[in-house]
Design an enzyme around this catalytic site. Structure first.
Site, mmCIF file in Angstrom:
data_model
loop_
_atom_site.group_PDB
_atom_site.id
_atom_site.type_symbol
_atom_site.label_atom_id
_atom_site.label_comp_id
_atom_site.label_asym_id
_atom_site.label_seq_id
_atom_site.Cartn_x
_atom_site.Cartn_y
_atom_site.Cartn_z
ATOM 1 N N ARG A 37 23.663 -2.544 -11.220
ATOM 2 C CA ARG A 37 24.630 -3.521 -10.685
ATOM 3 C C ARG A 37 24.457 -4.899 -11.300
ATOM 4 O O ARG A 37 25.370 -5.717 -11.250
ATOM 5 C CB ARG A 37 24.455 -3.653 -9.166
ATOM 6 C CG ARG A 37 24.675 -2.393 -8.391
ATOM 7 C CD ARG A 37 24.304 -2.598 -6.935
ATOM 8 N NE ARG A 37 25.059 -3.692 -6.338
ATOM 9 C CZ ARG A 37 26.315 -3.592 -5.918
ATOM 10 N NH1 ARG A 37 26.941 -2.452 -6.006
ATOM 11 N NH2 ARG A 37 26.940 -4.635 -5.410
ATOM 12 N N ASP A 90 26.600 -11.503 -4.647
ATOM 13 C CA ASP A 90 25.373 -10.755 -4.351
ATOM 14 C C ASP A 90 24.158 -11.620 -4.619
ATOM 15 O O ASP A 90 23.247 -11.689 -3.814
ATOM 16 C CB ASP A 90 25.265 -9.505 -5.237
ATOM 17 C CG ASP A 90 25.977 -8.309 -4.616
ATOM 18 O OD1 ASP A 90 26.476 -8.440 -3.482
ATOM 19 O OD2 ASP A 90 26.032 -7.267 -5.278
ATOM 20 N N GLU A 146 0.618 15.833 -3.672
ATOM 21 C CA GLU A 146 -0.152 14.784 -2.985
ATOM 22 C C GLU A 146 -0.323 13.524 -3.814
ATOM 23 O O GLU A 146 -0.493 12.438 -3.285
ATOM 24 C CB GLU A 146 -1.535 15.319 -2.587
ATOM 25 C CG GLU A 146 -1.526 16.138 -1.321
ATOM 26 C CD GLU A 146 -0.918 15.405 -0.122
ATOM 27 O OE1 GLU A 146 0.127 15.872 0.365
ATOM 28 O OE2 GLU A 146 -1.464 14.385 0.299
ATOM 29 N N PRO A 157 4.164 6.003 -3.128
ATOM 30 C CA PRO A 157 4.019 5.332 -1.830
ATOM 31 C C PRO A 157 2.950 4.234 -1.865
ATOM 32 O O PRO A 157 2.952 3.349 -1.019
ATOM 33 C CB PRO A 157 3.599 6.439 -0.863
ATOM 34 C CG PRO A 157 3.678 7.719 -1.614
ATOM 35 C CD PRO A 157 3.822 7.425 -3.072
HETATM 36 C C1 9D3 Z 1 -1.120 10.648 3.135
HETATM 37 C C2 9D3 Z 1 -0.718 11.115 1.803
HETATM 38 N N1 9D3 Z 1 0.657 10.755 1.441
HETATM 39 C C3 9D3 Z 1 0.676 9.393 0.838
HETATM 40 C C4 9D3 Z 1 1.416 8.419 1.675
HETATM 41 C C5 9D3 Z 1 1.036 11.763 0.465
HETATM 42 C C6 9D3 Z 1 2.327 11.568 -0.208
HETATM 43 C C7 9D3 Z 1 3.495 11.488 0.485
HETATM 44 C C8 9D3 Z 1 4.702 11.372 -0.179
HETATM 45 C C9 9D3 Z 1 2.352 11.542 -1.584
HETATM 46 C C10 9D3 Z 1 3.552 11.440 -2.251
HETATM 47 C C11 9D3 Z 1 4.715 11.372 -1.542
HETATM 48 C C12 9D3 Z 1 5.993 11.305 -2.247
HETATM 49 N N2 9D3 Z 1 6.604 9.961 -2.211
HETATM 50 C C13 9D3 Z 1 6.946 9.336 -3.317
HETATM 51 O O1 9D3 Z 1 6.755 9.865 -4.376
HETATM 52 C C14 9D3 Z 1 7.511 8.012 -3.248
HETATM 53 C C15 9D3 Z 1 7.846 7.172 -2.128
HETATM 54 C C16 9D3 Z 1 7.730 7.354 -0.720
HETATM 55 O O2 9D3 Z 1 7.293 8.384 -0.208
HETATM 56 N N3 9D3 Z 1 8.143 6.332 0.085
HETATM 57 C C17 9D3 Z 1 8.654 5.188 -0.388
HETATM 58 N N4 9D3 Z 1 8.770 4.960 -1.684
HETATM 59 C C18 9D3 Z 1 8.369 5.962 -2.535
HETATM 60 S S1 9D3 Z 1 8.420 5.863 -4.190
HETATM 61 C C19 9D3 Z 1 7.808 7.358 -4.411
#
Ligand code: 9D3
Length: 251
Positions: free
Chosen positions: A154, A169, A116, A89
């Site tokens: 793709r 595309d 986490e 994220p």
């Molecule tokens: C507040 C703590 N969170 C961070 C935003 C903890 C957290 C949430 C979700 C830690 C890891 C995750 C798992 N998400 C992914 O691994 C992930 C992800 C996503 O959640 N949203 C958009 N793209 C991606 S790519 C990997």
């Protein structure tokens, strides 16, 4: 394109090669996905790869050593120069430009996080780039990595049966698609724009371009800001918006 995915859910990631375009690509040998179980690199009987965070707080953190061993195994299999990516994220936003870059990279390694997060020392020493799909919370990186494999596949030469769709595309990136219609001509009292039934391909292409630009203007002005429009496109867009304004005077 060979993708090594390091994950706690290899059987989920492998599903990407079971349907649709990625399945065809895998069958013709254009795409190879190798999903490795991170627990195989844990080094303990319980096959654990996570631990409590130093400093306290909720949730668990992925330990660096199993990740580093899994990366080493992936590099041994596909080459030491393969870039190491992490789905996260916190990552850079994945887009069509990234899809293009990945499609041009013969081998790449991706780590899917769970819990986490991941020990920062592993990130700093082994990961070349972190990628995110956007600002929403997934439970892990697996669905995200399946999405980026799909997007890159793709773009591989010879994968989209109809070369015209790939070219279309690539031209349409940065703007929305035009509306589509199919049979019947009259459906529940609603017809189809006359121009699409006219057989006049020049007029049809103009209508489609005007509608694509117009829909982008109305629904995704942020996208349109990033396009350099040709003079002819400006004219089509202006005509479309005049038409639209006369239909919906109060918008
Ligand atoms: C507040 C703590 N969170 C961070 C935003 C903890 C957290 C949430 C979700 C830690 C890891 C995750 C798992 N998400 C992914 O691994 C992930 C992800 C996503 O959640 N949203 C958009 N793209 C991606 S790519 C990997």
């Amino acid at each position: 394109m060979r993708v090594e995915v390091l994950t706690l859910f290899p059987e989920l990631v492998e599903q990407i090669t079971k349907v649709g375009i990625p399945r065809i690509a895998a069958e013709q040998g254009s795409l190879q996905v190798v999903a490795r179980q991170l627990r195989d690199f844990s080094g303990n009987k319980l096959r654990r790869v996570d631990e409590r965070p130093f400093g306290g707080g909720p949730g668990m953190v992925m330990q660096p050593e199993p990740l580093a061993l899994a990366v080493a195994a992936a590099k041994a299999a596909c080459g030491a120069d393969a870039p190491v990516l992490m789905m996260s994220p916190q990552g850079e936003r994945f887009d069509q430009k990234w899809a293009q870059r990945l499609a041009e990279t013969p081998s790449w390694i991706v780590i899917c996080g769970r819990y986490e997060g991941v020990d920062e020392r592993f990130l700093a020493s082994e990961v070349d780039a972190e990628l995110s799909l956007g600002d929403f919370v997934l439970s892990g990186g697996e669905l995200a990595v399946m999405a980026i494999i799909d997007a890159a596949t793709r773009l591989l030469p010879g994968v989209l049966g109809d070369a015209a769709s790939a070219i279309e595309d690539s031209f349409s990136v940065g703007r929305l698609d035009h509306p589509h219609y199919t049979r019947p001509v009259n459906w529940r009292g609603k017809s189809v724009p006359d121009v699409l039934l006219s057989g006049d391909h020049k007029a049809i292409n103009e209508w489609r371009l005007a509608n694509a630009l117009g829909q982008t203007w109305l629904k995704r002005p942020d996208l349109l800001a990033g396009l350099e429009l040709k003079a002819a496109h400006h004219m089509l867009l202006r005509e479309y918006l005049n038409e639209y304004a006369s239909q919906w005077p109060d918008k």
